[in-house]
Scaffold this active site. Structure first.
Site, mmCIF file in Angstrom:
data_model
loop_
_atom_site.group_PDB
_atom_site.id
_atom_site.type_symbol
_atom_site.label_atom_id
_atom_site.label_comp_id
_atom_site.label_asym_id
_atom_site.label_seq_id
_atom_site.Cartn_x
_atom_site.Cartn_y
_atom_site.Cartn_z
ATOM 1 N N TYR A 1 -11.178 2.145 10.849
ATOM 2 C CA TYR A 1 -12.380 2.499 10.077
ATOM 3 C C TYR A 1 -12.750 1.495 8.999
ATOM 4 C CZ TYR A 1 -8.556 4.241 7.184
ATOM 5 O OH TYR A 1 -7.397 4.325 6.472
ATOM 6 N N LYS A 2 -11.979 0.433 8.840
ATOM 7 C CA LYS A 2 -12.307 -0.565 7.814
ATOM 8 C C LYS A 2 -13.185 -1.638 8.454
ATOM 9 C CE LYS A 2 -8.442 0.697 4.902
ATOM 10 N NZ LYS A 2 -7.025 0.517 4.587
ATOM 11 N N ASP B 1 1.073 -5.061 8.591
ATOM 12 C CA ASP B 1 -0.032 -4.119 8.406
ATOM 13 C C ASP B 1 -1.314 -4.950 8.292
ATOM 14 O OD1 ASP B 1 -1.977 -2.353 7.425
ATOM 15 O OD2 ASP B 1 -0.507 -1.163 6.323
ATOM 16 N N ARG C 1 -12.960 -3.928 -7.070
ATOM 17 C CA ARG C 1 -12.757 -4.560 -5.767
ATOM 18 C C ARG C 1 -14.079 -4.648 -5.012
ATOM 19 N NH1 ARG C 1 -8.891 -1.967 -1.091
ATOM 20 N NH2 ARG C 1 -10.696 -0.655 -0.730
ATOM 21 N N PHE D 1 0.853 -1.191 0.000
ATOM 22 C CA PHE D 1 0.000 0.000 0.000
ATOM 23 C C PHE D 1 0.893 1.246 0.000
ATOM 24 C CE2 PHE D 1 -2.793 3.126 2.081
ATOM 25 C CZ PHE D 1 -3.944 2.969 1.326
HETATM 26 C C1 LIG Z 1 -6.234 1.691 4.295
HETATM 27 C C2 LIG Z 1 -4.801 1.350 4.497
HETATM 28 C C3 LIG Z 1 -3.963 2.199 5.222
HETATM 29 C C4 LIG Z 1 -4.504 3.536 5.676
HETATM 30 O O1 LIG Z 1 -3.639 4.348 6.315
HETATM 31 P P1 LIG Z 1 -4.126 5.668 7.068
HETATM 32 O O2 LIG Z 1 -2.869 6.263 7.537
HETATM 33 O O3 LIG Z 1 -5.027 5.236 8.195
HETATM 34 O O4 LIG Z 1 -4.857 6.516 6.100
HETATM 35 C C5 LIG Z 1 -2.668 1.778 5.482
HETATM 36 N N1 LIG Z 1 -2.224 0.598 5.017
HETATM 37 C C6 LIG Z 1 -3.005 -0.226 4.266
HETATM 38 C C7 LIG Z 1 -2.471 -1.523 3.775
HETATM 39 C C8 LIG Z 1 -4.304 0.146 3.985
HETATM 40 O O5 LIG Z 1 -5.070 -0.645 3.232
#
Ligand SMILES: *Cc1c(COP(=O)(O)O)cnc(C)c1O
Length: 443
Positions: free
Chosen positions: A263-264, A238, A415, A167
């Site tokens: 938030y996911k 992560d 997705r 990511f």
């Molecule tokens: C959604 C996501 C994030 C989000 O990071 P924020 O700092 O909370 O915006 C980080 N890593 C992965 C793999 C994600 O899918």
């Protein structure tokens, strides 16, 4: 100026309300396919025997929509608005500063709210409560735990090994930290399915996302962590697409550090605080993981106002500043949904939903330029299913307009995230009927 602006905005809003165009014929067609879909008997049967079916009532979901984006923003748990109302009106509005402390005098102990939320997340990720801290964003927490890992590693180990396709924030934050540290540090990008030969004597930390945000491919956390430990490499996982989607066992795997999103799949609301995990091994008195952002709220006794930083016991030392009470309260309330959920039942249902989706989509893959990119093997799949399509961006826009809310990811990925707490197998059939209508219209 302000008034003119406000007037214009109000006028525009009114115009938009009165002149709202009817749904486009295409969106109406997708919507009709979705709401009118015939649900196969075997799916109705699966839903009738679903031990998690009752959980759907605990969420507010819009009608006429199949929401397949809980892996980007989890749906709203019904209890959250009331909790937010109470926090704002009573805890803040009425009790004011007294809410920070515990006690009979209207104290709500806001000070320890991060720890209470951490204790609710811990069982979802196979951690002890004091190994978890809830604060900041995922990217910031990634920075903090990577900094700790680099400091813990022997000085000759100066490489962060990561997934070439990780990511973006993980890649950017790791690179930013290494740039700050300067000479000799390196971010090395590899294919996480072929780590052999890469866990060399110069590697300090392995930064991996368990479930790939695009393909939904899940890595074998236990095997990779064991391999890294044997090579003297610290692991940073992560869990953005893992926590709340299926049981995670950080302690069982022997992981060193982890981060994840509130938030996911944890449904904590837009911008919910993130969590981080630090193994108990790195929280002791000797060789403790250093705290890069050593703010007063991570001090063992913040109100002593000591001149020197003494870390709080446990991962709380990684909470640098004043707890974000409003967003923490939403997440705290949202996590109650998990209190009576068997995470293995959650995983079983997630796989059943994604299996069903893949099976029902097969005839569409034969007719249209759709290619499944999510692994079929259960152990290698998270809780989402993704396809490549040459016009993925346009197709997803059509689907969202018609009520099948998934998302598009560059360059060509459709997705679809599945959330076993609020999806039924009937939803899966409805979503596929919507996808079929969208693809037929475009063909
Ligand atoms: C959604 C996501 C994030 C989000 O990071 P924020 O700092 O909370 O915006 C980080 N890593 C992965 C793999 C994600 O899918």
């Amino acid at each position: 100026m302000t008034n003119i602006h406000a007037t214009t905005t109000a006028a525009q809003t009114t115009a938009a309300q009165t002149a709202r165009p009817p749904a486009s014929p295409l969106h109406a067609r997708i919507g009709a396919a979705l709401t009118g879909a015939a649900i196969p008997a075997d799916l109705l049967d699966l839903d009738a025997h679903d031990p998690l079916a009752r959980k759907r009532e605990e969420f507010t979901l819009p009608g006429g929509v199949v929401y397949l984006d809980g892996n980007s923003l989890g749906a709203l748990p019904r209890a959250v608005p009331e909790r937010l109302q109470q926090v704002a009106a009573q805890e803040w509005g009425d009790a004011l500063i007294r809410s920070w402390s515990a006690g009979a005098d209207r104290g709500r102990d806001w000070m320890n709210l991060p720890d209470r939320v951490a204790a609710k997340i811990a069982p979802l990720i196979g951690a002890l409560p004091h190994e978890v801290a809830v604060t900041d964003t995922t990217g910031v927490n990634t920075f903090k735990v990577l900094a700790a890992a680099l400091k813990l590693a022997p000085a000759e180990r100066r490489v962060i090994l990561t997934d070439a396709e990780n990511f973006p924030t993980d890649l950017y934050v790791a690179q930013g930290l290494l740039d700050l540290l300067g000479g000799g540090y390196e971010l090395r990008r590899v294919n996480p399915d072929a780590l052999d030969g890469h866990l060399t004597a110069d590697v300090a930390a392995l930064l991996l996302t368990e479930v790939d945000y695009r393909t939904g491919r899940r890595l074998d956390m236990a095997a990779i962590t064991a391999q890294a430990r044997a090579a003297g490499v610290l692991t940073v996982w992560d869990l953005a697409h893992s926590a709340g989607a299926f049981p995670v066992d950080l302690r069982g795997a022997g992981a060193d550090f982890a981060v994840g999103c509130g938030y996911k799949f944890l449904n904590g609301g837009p911008g919910a605080p993130s969590f981080l995990f630090v193994s108990e091994r790195h929280l002791g008195n000797e060789n403790a993981a250093p705290v890069a952002i050593s703010g007063w709220m991570g001090h063992a006794d913040p109100f002593e106002m000591d001149r020197a930083f003494t870390p709080a016991p446990g991962a709380r030392r990684f909470v640098p500043g004043t707890p974000m009470v409003l967003s923490l309260s939403a997440l705290d309330s949202a996590l109650d949904v998990f209190a009576d959920v068997d995470l293995h039942a959650l995983r079983t249902k997630s796989l059943s939903l994604t299996d069903t989706f893949i099976r029902l989509m097969e005839p569409l893959c034969a007719r249209f330029p759709l290619t499944l990119v999510t692994p079929q093997e259960h152990a290698r799949r998270g809780s989402q299913v993704s396809y490549r399509h040459p016009q993925a961006r346009e197709v997803m826009a059509d689907l969202i307009g018609g009520g099948v809310i998934g998302d598009y990811r560059t360059p060509d990925i459709l997705r679809f995230g599945f959330t076993p707490l609020y999806h039924s197998h009937a939803d899966v059939a409805r979503a596929v009927a919507g996808v079929q209508a969208a693809l037929e219209a475009r063909a």
